[in-house]
Design a protein around this motif. Structure first.
Motif, short mmCIF file in Angstrom:
data_model
loop_
_atom_site.label_atom_id
_atom_site.label_comp_id
_atom_site.label_asym_id
_atom_site.label_seq_id
_atom_site.Cartn_x
_atom_site.Cartn_y
_atom_site.Cartn_z
N LEU A 1 -7.79 2.06 11.28
CA LEU A 1 -6.47 1.43 11.13
C LEU A 1 -5.69 2.16 10.04
O LEU A 1 -5.78 1.83 8.85
CB LEU A 1 -6.64 -0.05 10.75
CG LEU A 1 -7.57 -0.88 11.65
CD1 LEU A 1 -7.68 -2.31 11.13
CD2 LEU A 1 -7.09 -0.87 13.09
N PRO A 2 -4.92 3.19 10.41
CA PRO A 2 -4.12 3.91 9.40
C PRO A 2 -3.04 2.99 8.82
O PRO A 2 -2.47 2.16 9.54
CB PRO A 2 -3.50 5.07 10.19
CG PRO A 2 -3.50 4.60 11.62
CD PRO A 2 -4.71 3.73 11.77
N ILE A 3 -2.77 3.14 7.53
CA ILE A 3 -1.82 2.26 6.84
C ILE A 3 -0.87 3.08 5.97
O ILE A 3 -1.18 4.19 5.55
CB ILE A 3 -2.54 1.22 5.96
CG1 ILE A 3 -3.51 1.92 4.99
CG2 ILE A 3 -3.26 0.18 6.81
CD1 ILE A 3 -4.16 0.98 3.97
N ASN A 4 0.29 2.50 5.71
CA ASN A 4 1.26 3.06 4.77
C ASN A 4 1.85 1.89 3.98
O ASN A 4 2.82 1.27 4.42
CB ASN A 4 2.35 3.83 5.52
CG ASN A 4 3.42 4.40 4.61
OD1 ASN A 4 3.38 4.23 3.39
ND2 ASN A 4 4.40 5.08 5.19
N ILE A 5 1.22 1.58 2.87
CA ILE A 5 1.60 0.40 2.08
C ILE A 5 1.94 0.84 0.66
O ILE A 5 1.23 1.68 0.08
CB ILE A 5 0.46 -0.63 2.04
CG1 ILE A 5 -0.08 -0.91 3.44
CG2 ILE A 5 0.94 -1.93 1.41
CD1 ILE A 5 -1.34 -1.76 3.45
N GLN A 6 3.00 0.28 0.11
CA GLN A 6 3.37 0.52 -1.28
C GLN A 6 3.31 -0.77 -2.07
O GLN A 6 3.59 -1.85 -1.53
CB GLN A 6 4.78 1.11 -1.36
CG GLN A 6 4.93 2.46 -0.70
CD GLN A 6 6.34 3.00 -0.78
OE1 GLN A 6 7.26 2.33 -1.27
NE2 GLN A 6 6.54 4.22 -0.29
N ASP A 7 2.93 -0.65 -3.35
CA ASP A 7 2.97 -1.85 -4.19
C ASP A 7 4.42 -2.12 -4.59
O ASP A 7 5.34 -1.40 -4.17
CB ASP A 7 2.04 -1.70 -5.40
CG ASP A 7 2.46 -0.59 -6.36
OD1 ASP A 7 3.64 -0.16 -6.33
OD2 ASP A 7 1.60 -0.13 -7.14
N ASP A 8 4.63 -3.12 -5.38
CA ASP A 8 6.00 -3.54 -5.70
C ASP A 8 6.70 -2.59 -6.66
O ASP A 8 7.88 -2.79 -6.99
CB ASP A 8 6.00 -4.96 -6.25
CG ASP A 8 5.62 -5.99 -5.19
OD1 ASP A 8 5.76 -5.66 -3.99
OD2 ASP A 8 5.17 -7.09 -5.54
N TRP A 9 6.00 -1.55 -7.11
CA TRP A 9 6.62 -0.51 -7.93
C TRP A 9 6.81 0.78 -7.14
O TRP A 9 7.20 1.81 -7.69
CB TRP A 9 5.75 -0.25 -9.17
CG TRP A 9 5.77 -1.40 -10.13
CD1 TRP A 9 6.64 -1.61 -11.16
CD2 TRP A 9 4.89 -2.51 -10.11
NE1 TRP A 9 6.35 -2.78 -11.80
CE2 TRP A 9 5.28 -3.37 -11.18
CE3 TRP A 9 3.82 -2.89 -9.31
CZ2 TRP A 9 4.63 -4.57 -11.45
CZ3 TRP A 9 3.17 -4.08 -9.58
CH2 TRP A 9 3.56 -4.90 -10.64
N GLY A 10 6.51 0.72 -5.85
CA GLY A 10 6.73 1.87 -4.99
C GLY A 10 5.61 2.88 -4.96
O GLY A 10 5.75 3.96 -4.37
N TYR A 11 4.45 2.53 -5.51
CA TYR A 11 3.30 3.43 -5.48
C TYR A 11 2.42 3.12 -4.27
O TYR A 11 2.23 1.95 -3.91
CB TYR A 11 2.47 3.30 -6.76
CG TYR A 11 3.19 3.77 -8.00
CD1 TYR A 11 3.33 5.12 -8.27
CD2 TYR A 11 3.73 2.85 -8.90
CE1 TYR A 11 4.00 5.56 -9.41
CE2 TYR A 11 4.40 3.27 -10.04
CZ TYR A 11 4.53 4.63 -10.29
OH TYR A 11 5.20 5.06 -11.40
N PRO A 12 1.86 4.16 -3.65
CA PRO A 12 1.04 3.91 -2.45
C PRO A 12 -0.24 3.18 -2.79
O PRO A 12 -0.85 3.41 -3.83
CB PRO A 12 0.75 5.31 -1.91
CG PRO A 12 0.94 6.22 -3.08
CD PRO A 12 2.00 5.60 -3.93
N ILE A 13 -0.63 2.28 -1.89
CA ILE A 13 -1.91 1.57 -1.99
C ILE A 13 -2.87 2.26 -1.02
O ILE A 13 -2.65 2.24 0.19
CB ILE A 13 -1.76 0.08 -1.65
CG1 ILE A 13 -0.85 -0.61 -2.67
CG2 ILE A 13 -3.11 -0.61 -1.58
CD1 ILE A 13 -0.54 -2.06 -2.34
#
Length: 421
Positions: free
Chosen positions: A171-183
């Motif tokens: 399951l490829p993902i592209n998620i950022q935290d609320d500061w714009g950094y990748p998770i």
């Protein structure tokens, strides 16, 4: 005397050269994108857009397609080294279209995906295609058999199907935290996966991921064995109530109503299409073959119940798990899971084999697809070359990229030796 000997030697050279030329075959095939990394290596992922056609044959550019050559250490690369008179061209159309082209289903053409081989009846994307082989990450169904009986059976008599490879889906993902950094690290439970793909989880915090990004579900828009395997997983673990949310299908829009996502869904064709859409969409999650995901530097993927496809363990198939002369017979109305059925036609001659679909749900890493090789029993352009290719895929010497496993079986070897004429 010397001149006569030279003339005789020259004549022998001409005969040998002519025989070699006659025996040279470009095996033309296509279908599933899941085996792409095993078949041709990662070259196809390194073009923009990603290549659908892999070949060592010199072709003129055009028709909007990109092409690449097989890596030397890929399955096709090793096959061509071991069989220097032969080459392999492979068109990644997706499982459903690949099957229909081999079967002769009406109105199906790979013209938009690969070079138009219309000038040759042996091609994969001609108007009247009679390809040498196809790959499918979902087995033949009873409906597919009807397509063949109404299509290419007159030219090619009967069908051969053998399970060749197993592959992990991830399951490829592209998620950022609320500061714009990748998770980059996400470990989803099966319940989390269900909530995401049944539309109940709308933002990532709904499944415990510290991001207020809206969840964007990326699915295969083409008929796909990856979709067949993934929707079987969703069907097995996510359905509740009298009417199943999911059914096991090759087309995602047939497996679930896209309205459940409220516009948060994006369709893409092919493994690389899903991967690129995820890469370009913040908040996205999709499903694709782990080997294809691994070709993308920096692309994160989710673990499932702590299982990582990078070390997902062995893919185990017992000889009793291989069903002979059975095909898919639709889905169970109550569960949505696939059913197998015995052939009731003359095609039941011991040449069609598939892994029992239940086995896909019995592996250590929980999302697995099986890749099948398909060809005809009779009137093939070069049966010996097809046998050699099938043997290289199923039992060859090439090392496989991480995420793949061969399906070794004496049953498979016997079908290849006895059924391809």
């Amino acid at each position: 005397m010397i001149n006569a000997m030279l003339k005789k030697a020259a004549m022998i050279a001409i005969i040998v050269s002519a025989a070699s030329a006659v025996s040279a075959t470009d095996l033309m095939g296509g279908g599933a994108s899941l085996p792409g990394v095993a078949y041709v290596g990662d070259n196809f992922a390194n073009t923009t857009p990603p290549s659908r056609l892999s070949t060592n044959i010199a072709l003129s550019a055009g028709f909007g397609y990109m092409q690449t050559t097989p890596n030397m250490d890929s399955i096709f690369g090793i096959f061509e080294q071991n069989n220097p008179n032969h080459t392999v061209s492979y068109c990644q159309t997706g499982t459903s279209l690949g099957k229909q082209i081999l079967l002769g289903g009406s109105g199906r053409s790979a013209y938009d995906d690969c070079r138009d081989y219309g000038a040759s009846s042996a091609g994969f994307s001609g108007l009247v295609a009679l390809p040498d082989f196809a790959s499918a990450s979902a087995p033949l169904s009873a409906d597919d058999i009807v397509s063949f009986q109404n299509g290419n059976q007159m030219e090619r008599t009967n069908l051969v199907q053998v399970p060749a490879l197993g592959v992990f889906l991830t399951l490829p993902i592209n998620i950022q935290d609320d500061w714009g950094y990748p998770i980059s690290y996400v470990d989803l439970t099966t319940e989390d996966v269900c909530a995401i793909f049944d539309g109940n989880a709308r933002v990532w915090t709904d499944v415990g991921v510290p991001s207020s990004d809206q969840i964007q579900v990326v699915y295969r828009s083409d008929g796909s064995g990856a979709t067949f395997a993934f929707t079987q997983f969703l069907t097995a673990y996510c359905n509740s109530g009298l009417i199943p949310t999911f059914t096991t299908e090759e087309l995602y829009s047939d497996a679930v109503s896209l309205s459940i996502y409220g516009g948060r869904e994006l369709g893409a064709a092919g493994d690389m299409g899903v991967i690129n859409t995820v890469k370009n969409t913040v908040g996205a999650i999709g499903y694709a073959g782990y080997p294809s995901v691994a070709t993308e530097p920096g692309l994160a993927y989710a673990l499932v119940d702590g299982h990582d496809p990078a070390n997902g363990g062995f893919i185990n198939v017992d000889s009793n798990d291989i069903l002979i002369d059975q095909v898919l017979g639709g889905v169970d109305d109550r569960t949505g899971l696939p059913l197998s059925t015995w052939l009731e036609t003359s095609l039941g001659d011991g040449c069609l084999a598939m892994v029992d679909p239940e086995v896909q749900l019995q592996q250590v890493y929980p999302i697995v697809a099986f890749i099948n090789l398909l060809t005809y029993t009779d009137n093939n352009s070069d049966p010996a070359a097809i046998q050699a290719l099938f043997n290289e895929v199923t039992a060859g010497s090439s090392s496989l990229p991480e995420g793949y496993a061969r399906v070794p079986s004496i049953v498979v070897a016997n079908i290849i030796d006895n059924c391809i004429n």
